[in-house]
Design a protein around this motif. Structure first.
Motif, PDB file in Angstrom:
ATOM      1  N   ARG A   1      -2.490   2.908   1.332  1.00 15.22           N
ATOM      2  CA  ARG A   1      -2.801   2.504   2.858  1.00 15.22           C
ATOM      3  C   ARG A   1      -3.021   3.900   3.539  1.00 15.22           C
ATOM      4  O   ARG A   1      -3.931   4.052   4.422  1.00 15.22           O
ATOM      5  CB  ARG A   1      -1.251   2.208   3.067  1.00 15.22           C
TER       6      ARG A   1
ATOM      7  N   GLY B   1       0.608  -1.147  -0.013  1.00 12.85           N
ATOM      8  CA  GLY B   1       0.028   0.046   0.125  1.00 12.85           C
ATOM      9  C   GLY B   1       0.864   1.303   0.079  1.00 12.85           C
ATOM     10  O   GLY B   1       1.891   1.470   0.637  1.00 12.85           O
TER      11      GLY B   1
ATOM     12  N   ARG C   1      -8.779   2.808  -7.892  1.00 12.56           N
ATOM     13  CA  ARG C   1      -7.578   2.370  -7.186  1.00 12.56           C
ATOM     14  C   ARG C   1      -7.459   2.418  -5.725  1.00 12.56           C
ATOM     15  O   ARG C   1      -6.291   2.305  -5.056  1.00 12.56           O
ATOM     16  CB  ARG C   1      -6.244   3.002  -8.154  1.00 12.56           C
ATOM     17  N   LEU C   2      -8.505   2.318  -5.108  1.00  9.29           N
ATOM     18  CA  LEU C   2      -8.625   2.495  -3.730  1.00  9.29           C
ATOM     19  C   LEU C   2      -7.774   1.298  -2.819  1.00  9.29           C
ATOM     20  O   LEU C   2      -7.445   1.978  -1.854  1.00  9.29           O
ATOM     21  CB  LEU C   2     -10.228   2.312  -3.280  1.00  9.29           C
ATOM     22  N   GLY C   3      -7.646   0.389  -3.384  1.00 14.02           N
ATOM     23  CA  GLY C   3      -7.070  -0.562  -2.742  1.00 14.02           C
ATOM     24  C   GLY C   3      -5.464  -0.344  -2.737  1.00 14.02           C
ATOM     25  O   GLY C   3      -4.742  -1.078  -1.976  1.00 14.02           O
TER      26      GLY C   3
END
Length: 126
Positions: A72, A39, A67-69
């Motif tokens: 971090r 992340g 692309r949220l994942g």
């Protein structure tokens, strides 16, 4: 834009952001995501940003949501009320991922924390 480690990068904007800037953010972000070992922690210094167009704001939000994942932590420092309002709206779509700061000091405190943690991770890796 600059990279501090494989998992940490910083951006700085002054003036008005338009779609050509959003395209630059997308290219840079995609490269960082591709190179990241996990992340990403991103720090946006937008203190001197005066505004951005609705299409630009929408484009950047949609790109980030897709692309949220990959992230971090995302920290952003803003002064402009217009930009701050756009960030609040975008943050709803981003499930509260972005942490807003009113000044550069708050942003830098978080950046130092993350850099310290990244340094510790590097020393514990085989």
């Amino acid at each position: 834009m600059w990279t501090l480690s494989p998992a940490v990068y910083v951006t700085q904007v002054e003036g008005h952001m338009d779609e050509s800037h959003a395209a630059l953010f997308e290219r840079y972000g995609a490269a960082k995501i591709a190179d990241s070992p996990g992340g990403l922690c991103v720090f946006h210094d937008w203190i001197e940003m005066t505004g951005y167009d609705s299409p630009c704001r929408k484009r950047m939000t949609e790109w980030s949501v897709a692309r949220l994942g990959a992230y971090r932590e995302v920290h952003i420092a803003v002064r402009s009320k217009l930009v701050a309002m756009g960030i609040q709206v975008a943050n709803i779509a981003l499930r509260g991922l972005m942490r807003a700061h009113r000044d550069r000091v708050g942003l830098e405190v978080e950046l130092r924390r993350v850099i310290r943690n990244e340094s510790r991770r590097d020393t514990t890796r085989p």
